[in-house]
Design a protein around this motif. Structure first.
Motif, mmCIF file in Angstrom:
data_model
loop_
_atom_site.group_PDB
_atom_site.id
_atom_site.type_symbol
_atom_site.label_atom_id
_atom_site.label_comp_id
_atom_site.label_asym_id
_atom_site.label_seq_id
_atom_site.Cartn_x
_atom_site.Cartn_y
_atom_site.Cartn_z
ATOM 1 N N GLN A 282 -67.604 30.904 10.860
ATOM 2 C CA GLN A 282 -67.933 29.664 11.027
ATOM 3 C C GLN A 282 -67.913 29.442 12.385
ATOM 4 O O GLN A 282 -67.355 30.026 13.395
ATOM 5 C CB GLN A 282 -66.505 28.815 10.413
ATOM 6 C CG GLN A 282 -66.538 28.742 8.958
ATOM 7 C CD GLN A 282 -65.286 28.039 8.487
ATOM 8 O OE1 GLN A 282 -64.470 27.586 9.358
ATOM 9 N NE2 GLN A 282 -65.254 27.630 7.265
ATOM 10 N N LEU A 283 -69.039 28.550 13.030
ATOM 11 C CA LEU A 283 -68.979 28.186 14.268
ATOM 12 C C LEU A 283 -69.649 26.868 14.571
ATOM 13 O O LEU A 283 -70.966 26.472 13.949
ATOM 14 C CB LEU A 283 -70.135 29.234 14.934
ATOM 15 C CG LEU A 283 -70.303 29.230 16.454
ATOM 16 C CD1 LEU A 283 -68.936 29.408 17.044
ATOM 17 C CD2 LEU A 283 -71.078 30.093 17.134
ATOM 18 N N VAL A 284 -69.007 26.002 15.021
ATOM 19 C CA VAL A 284 -69.006 24.721 15.205
ATOM 20 C C VAL A 284 -70.256 24.583 15.941
ATOM 21 O O VAL A 284 -70.306 24.959 17.195
ATOM 22 C CB VAL A 284 -68.094 23.823 15.479
ATOM 23 C CG1 VAL A 284 -68.410 22.146 15.582
ATOM 24 C CG2 VAL A 284 -67.026 23.703 14.463
ATOM 25 N N GLY A 285 -71.486 23.551 15.827
ATOM 26 C CA GLY A 285 -72.327 22.891 16.445
ATOM 27 C C GLY A 285 -73.565 24.097 16.651
ATOM 28 O O GLY A 285 -74.492 23.935 17.746
ATOM 29 N N ARG A 286 -73.472 25.270 15.898
ATOM 30 C CA ARG A 286 -74.805 26.112 16.058
ATOM 31 C C ARG A 286 -75.721 25.634 14.726
ATOM 32 O O ARG A 286 -75.334 26.506 13.551
ATOM 33 C CB ARG A 286 -74.435 27.529 15.999
ATOM 34 C CG ARG A 286 -74.263 28.122 17.286
ATOM 35 C CD ARG A 286 -72.813 27.490 18.375
ATOM 36 N NE ARG A 286 -72.640 28.056 19.284
ATOM 37 C CZ ARG A 286 -71.420 27.850 20.271
ATOM 38 N NH1 ARG A 286 -70.542 26.861 19.695
ATOM 39 N NH2 ARG A 286 -71.321 28.304 21.134
ATOM 40 N N PHE A 287 -76.397 24.796 14.794
ATOM 41 C CA PHE A 287 -77.200 24.338 13.772
ATOM 42 C C PHE A 287 -76.427 24.212 12.410
ATOM 43 O O PHE A 287 -76.803 24.473 11.524
ATOM 44 C CB PHE A 287 -78.527 25.421 13.256
ATOM 45 C CG PHE A 287 -79.489 24.617 12.668
ATOM 46 C CD1 PHE A 287 -80.608 24.206 13.221
ATOM 47 C CD2 PHE A 287 -79.585 24.771 11.149
ATOM 48 C CE1 PHE A 287 -81.695 23.488 12.803
ATOM 49 C CE2 PHE A 287 -81.079 23.909 10.780
ATOM 50 C CZ PHE A 287 -81.658 23.374 11.265
ATOM 51 N N GLN A 288 -75.279 23.454 12.730
ATOM 52 C CA GLN A 288 -74.426 23.112 11.647
ATOM 53 C C GLN A 288 -74.835 21.913 10.958
ATOM 54 O O GLN A 288 -75.357 20.814 11.504
ATOM 55 C CB GLN A 288 -73.110 22.821 12.432
ATOM 56 C CG GLN A 288 -71.860 22.264 11.703
ATOM 57 C CD GLN A 288 -70.470 22.047 12.254
ATOM 58 O OE1 GLN A 288 -70.651 21.853 13.273
ATOM 59 N NE2 GLN A 288 -69.632 21.562 11.605
ATOM 60 N N GLU A 289 -74.958 21.910 9.739
ATOM 61 C CA GLU A 289 -75.437 20.877 8.891
ATOM 62 C C GLU A 289 -74.096 20.041 8.247
ATOM 63 O O GLU A 289 -73.189 20.653 7.729
ATOM 64 C CB GLU A 289 -76.204 21.500 7.527
ATOM 65 C CG GLU A 289 -77.438 22.419 8.029
ATOM 66 C CD GLU A 289 -78.286 23.030 7.023
ATOM 67 O OE1 GLU A 289 -78.374 22.099 5.728
ATOM 68 O OE2 GLU A 289 -78.845 24.019 7.119
ATOM 69 N N LEU A 290 -74.344 18.837 8.326
ATOM 70 C CA LEU A 290 -73.584 17.994 7.708
ATOM 71 C C LEU A 290 -74.143 16.981 7.007
ATOM 72 O O LEU A 290 -75.389 16.564 6.971
ATOM 73 C CB LEU A 290 -72.651 17.260 8.905
ATOM 74 C CG LEU A 290 -71.873 18.109 9.929
ATOM 75 C CD1 LEU A 290 -71.190 17.001 11.163
ATOM 76 C CD2 LEU A 290 -70.767 18.621 9.214
#
Length: 422
Positions: A282-290
């Motif tokens: 998990q890595l926040v802010g690396r092409f993170q989809e919400l």
């Protein structure tokens, strides 16, 4: 300063340093000696590169934790809490551990003026020293050769992709920048490079230093299949690995470099451990989809031309219908022209918010530069971040995608905005 809270300390560090970036190792080494810092881990891994450090470190951390090692990670910047910069076994350290370390550094530094990053780095070293870590993973903040992290000699090095960034400190060409990154190398120490177009400057430095350099495409390899990928070097191979939850072909190269580093350190590549480590990544802010307010939202901390190109490709692969709304903020230290050019044709509606801080380009400056590149594109300037977020969410349709990019700050603020408005 005995009773200062962590936010108090962070404020003090920001205010004390009139110049947040001041490269050089003399100050850090002097205070490190005064602190008596010795072994911070049985094995120390230093990671440098322009892009890909964060994802590579996250995967390294996941691998070693699943191998059963005690792991410390020092990385920057943070998104939500300063504690994210110093992790033990995957968990951010407590406020009290950081404030205790800050107090010790403050007492030991005497009249030596440390930058924010130097102060932070020494505090992390102090914390790691107490844990008797099996593995300490250190992320270079800027460059490599003169970065505070380089005051510790690594046992292994990993260098990710190299591109143009921070030209005022590192040089204006990939060759010059590569030499700065290569400054983390040591004689007879293995260094893995996951950049497929390795600059000559890095190769020459490795030869001069006597570093054992291992390169993607020659010493280790990867093959992307339809729904899996394979990795191999001259000694080991694994097939049918799951695709990473992080989007982009460059992420597979980062993962291949991490596997090679793990193998170089003498670990047998256990297929089940690798699969588990990738699945848990998990890595926040690396092409993170919400998903929020019936919209797909992409968060990406891309802030230079290379990472913007990767973002553009990922958007092209993902979005087949609807418009793309781009909320963009960029620091003045970044190459505005090439960043925006790399996103040309990828964003249908641009939104440039004003943050009200001198460190970022104004919305008008961004609009002026983009008009040189895409004269007929749709651009909105917003008076604040909240106004920019509101504009994107209220004017877009359900099939549209909203992407926030350009800095860690815009990603952090958008997440907090969504948390407060849902």
């Amino acid at each position: 300063m005995e009773n200062k809270s962590l936010p108090d300390w962070v404020t003090i560090l920001e205010q004390k340093n009139s110049k947040r970036i001041s490269l050089g190792l003399d100050r850090c080494k002097k205070v490190k000696k005064a602190l008596g810092i010795g072994l911070i881990g049985k094995e120390v891994i230093t990671v440098a590169g322009t892009n890909g450090k964060g994802s590579s470190i996250a995967l390294l951390e996941s691998f070693f934790l699943n191998y059963g090692y005690t792991v410390g990670v020092y990385s920057s910047p943070h998104l939500f809490r300063y504690n994210e910069r110093v992790r033990i076994d995957g968990q951010p350290v407590l406020d009290e551990q950081l404030t205790d370390a800050f107090r010790v550094v403050e007492e030991a530094r005497g009249d030596t003026d440390l930058t924010y990053f130097e102060f932070s780095t020494l505090a992390a070293f102090l914390i790691f020293e107490k844990y008797q870590l099996d593995i300490a993973v250190l992320e270079v903040g800027l460059g490599g050769r003169l970065d505070a992290v380089n005051s510790i000699d690594p046992d292994f090095c990993l260098i990710t992709s190299i591109d143009i960034d921070h030209q005022e400190y590192l040089g204006t060409t990939r060759e010059q920048i590569a030499i700065e990154k290569a400054g983390i190398m040591r004689k007879n120490i293995p260094c893995v490079c996951s950049d497929p177009a390795t600059p000559t400057g890095l190769l020459d430095t490795a030869h001069e230093v006597g570093c054992h350099l291992r390169l993607i495409g020659s010493d280790f390899h990867l093959k992307e299949n339809e729904s899996s990928w394979d990795w191999w070097d001259e000694n080991q191979s694994v097939e049918g690995l799951p695709m990473l939850p992080l989007k982009g072909a460059h992420q597979l190269r980062n993962a291949a470099g991490v596997l090679e580093l793990v193998a170089t350190m003498g670990c047998s590549i256990d297929t089940n451990v690798v699969k588990k480590s990738i699945t848990e990544l998990q890595l926040v802010g690396r092409f993170q989809e919400l998903f929020a307010r019936n919209r797909k939202i992409i968060l990406d901390v891309a802030h230079n031309a290379q990472s913007a190109s990767a973002l553009a490709q990922n958007l092209s692969d993902l979005v087949k219908v609807g418009k793309i709304y781009g909320i963009v903020m960029l620091r003045k230290s970044k190459d505005i022209k090439n960043f925006l050019y790399s996103l040309k044709g990828s964003i249908d509606v641009w939104i440039f918010p004003n943050l009200g801080e001198g460190d970022f380009y104004s919305s008008l400056a961004l609009e002026k530069e983009l008009r040189k590149i895409e004269k007929k594109t749709m651009i909105f300037c917003a008076n604040s971040l909240v106004a920019g977020f509101d504009l994107a969410l209220t004017t877009s349709d359900r099939e549209d995608v909203i992407v926030a990019c350009g800095s860690f700050t815009v990603v952090e603020k958008f997440v907090k905005y969504l948390e407060n408005t849902l």
